[in-house]
Design an enzyme around this catalytic site. Structure first.
Site, short mmCIF file in Angstrom:
data_model
loop_
_atom_site.label_atom_id
_atom_site.label_comp_id
_atom_site.label_asym_id
_atom_site.label_seq_id
_atom_site.Cartn_x
_atom_site.Cartn_y
_atom_site.Cartn_z
N HIS A 94 -7.32 37.55 69.07
CA HIS A 94 -7.33 37.74 67.62
C HIS A 94 -5.97 38.21 67.11
CE1 HIS A 94 -11.77 37.67 66.37
NE2 HIS A 94 -11.70 37.16 67.58
N ASP A 95 -5.26 38.96 67.92
CA ASP A 95 -3.92 39.41 67.51
C ASP A 95 -2.94 38.25 67.54
OD1 ASP A 95 -1.84 41.25 66.83
OD2 ASP A 95 -1.22 41.24 68.93
N ILE A 98 -3.12 35.19 64.93
CA ILE A 98 -2.74 35.43 63.53
C ILE A 98 -1.33 36.00 63.48
CG2 ILE A 98 -3.32 36.64 61.40
CD1 ILE A 98 -5.32 34.44 62.24
N GLY A 100 1.10 35.75 65.37
CA GLY A 100 1.75 36.04 66.64
C GLY A 100 1.33 37.34 67.29
N ASP A 102 1.87 40.58 67.84
CA ASP A 102 2.67 41.65 67.26
C ASP A 102 1.88 42.93 67.03
OD1 ASP A 102 1.01 40.88 65.21
OD2 ASP A 102 2.61 40.26 63.83
N PRO A 193 -10.81 30.84 64.59
CA PRO A 193 -11.86 29.85 64.82
C PRO A 193 -13.26 30.47 64.72
CG PRO A 193 -10.11 29.61 66.43
CD PRO A 193 -9.83 30.88 65.69
#
Length: 382
Positions: A94-95, A98, A100, A102, A193
């Site tokens: 999930h990080d 979205i 990249g 970061d 997704p």
């Protein structure tokens, strides 16, 4: 010691490149481009640095014990809660998906703007777990090397170590990521997704981030570990696409089995629709949530990090609609059949390679971003 570790790193990379030419049965090599990883390896072997600015053993001088600390801490966490591997893998996805890798999803502060929603609040992220695990690793690293190791690197390293603890493959993780000062609520709401996405939507979202069909199918194989909460499949069982009926493609015996484990939540809860949840739903135990019965992944996969996920799809026993949709496309279905018929080595290699690629998505390096002292809070400029 450092020299020998560097040599070992490049030995692993060389073996990975050689093995990457192994094709699943029925799949031609031209359908999977090796150029991104090959280019990366050429760059790494000439300068010990990836084109993104990441480097092998980035903390060698500033915090040499960084990766051993993460590894040891993860081993302790896994011994107490073996679902930590799945939770962190989902958090990582999930990080990185979205804007990249970061650590933006970790932020629990709007940088002083109370009118600005944060990434954690987006519906796909409301069921994420593992924030406390990252915080505990960060605390130990801060005690050893204050203000040195980024939260983004912790997520990437801890995820890799968790995968290995769960029986998954090793893959090198380059380091040197820095942490974002921004949170991306709208992007997370729109671009993660969904479990009810069709194959066209799933492939499109992965393609936007540079992943082809083979990489996408291998990444979805992460469903071999963890659990899929009932709330992510209940609409498929009781109100598919708003019809008030189950998904007609589910075999009657499998529908009965899933309904037995997951009762209709509409009778007991008013939770928001799960239509915006991510397709990689690997949650920790739902103990304490009486309206939610966690659905063990043993229905659709084996205990270990293996190919049972693909074998389940061949049998029409995918838990998520988006998973079963891999059989609705000729190319992805061919890949599913290939992984299912293999001894697992090709899937593991492809998965490791795709995870290496994902861990380098749009990273912040150098003077970009910052290194947070607390993963949930951005640094305050003096």
């Amino acid at each position: 010691m450092a020299g020998s570790m560097t040599i070992w790193f490049f030995v692993v990379l060389s073996i990975s490149i050689l093995l990457s030419w192994t094709n699943p049965r029925g799949e031609t090599i031209k359908s999977f481009s090796l150029s991104p990883l090959y280019s990366y390896t050429q760059s790494a072997s000439s300068s010990n640095e990836d084109i993104s600015g990441l480097r092998y053993d980035f903390y060698h001088e500033t915090c040499p014990q960084a990766e051993p600390i993460v590894r040891t801490h993860m081993a302790r966490l896994y011994s107490d809660h073996n679902n930590v591997s799945a939770a962190l893998l989902r958090l990582f996805f999930h990080d990185c998906f979205i804007e990249g890798c970061d650590a933006s999803v970790l932020l629990d502060d709007s940088n002083g703007d109370k009118n600005h929603s944060i990434e954690r609040q987006a519906i796909p992220n409301q069921t994420l777990k593992g924030f406390d695990k990252i915080d505990s690793i960060k605390e130990e690293l801060e005690n050893a090397c204050p203000g040195v190791v980024s939260c983004a690197d912790i997520v990437s390293i801890a995820t890799r170590d968790g995968i290995m603890l769960a029986g998954g493959p090793f893959y090198p993780v380059l380091t040197g990521r820095r942490d974002s000062i921004h949170s991306y609520f709208n992007e997370a709401l729109a671009a993660i997704p969904r479990p009810d996405d069709n194959i066209t939507q799933t492939l499109h979202l992965f393609d936007l981030r540079g992943f082809d069909e083979r990489e996408t199918v291998s990444l979805l194989g992460a469903h071999n570990i963890g659990k899929i909460g009932c709330e992510f499949i209940q609409k498929r069982l009781f109100n598919f696409k708003g019809t008030g009926q189950p998904d007609p493609t589910i075999a009657p015996d499998f529908l009965t089995e899933m309904r037995t484990r997951c009762q209709d939540s509409n009778r007991t809860t008013t939770r928001p629709s799960s239509s915006s949840m991510a397709s990689l739903e690997m949650s920790e135990s739902a103990v304490g949530m009486s309206y939610l019965q966690a659905l063990s992944s043993s229905i659709s996969s084996g205990v270990g990090f293996d190919t049972h996920y693909y074998q389940s799809l061949l049998s029409g026993r995918g838990l998520l609609f988006a998973d079963q949709q891999l059989m609705a496309n000729e190319k992805t279905a061919r890949l599913v059949r290939a992984y299912a018929s293999d001894d697992g080595s090709t899937f593991r290699m492809d998965f490791a390679r795709a995870m290496m690629k994902m861990s380098g998505l749009n990273v912040l390096t150098g003077s970009q971003g910052q290194v947070r002292r607390n993963c949930s809070l951005p640094l305050v400029s003096s």
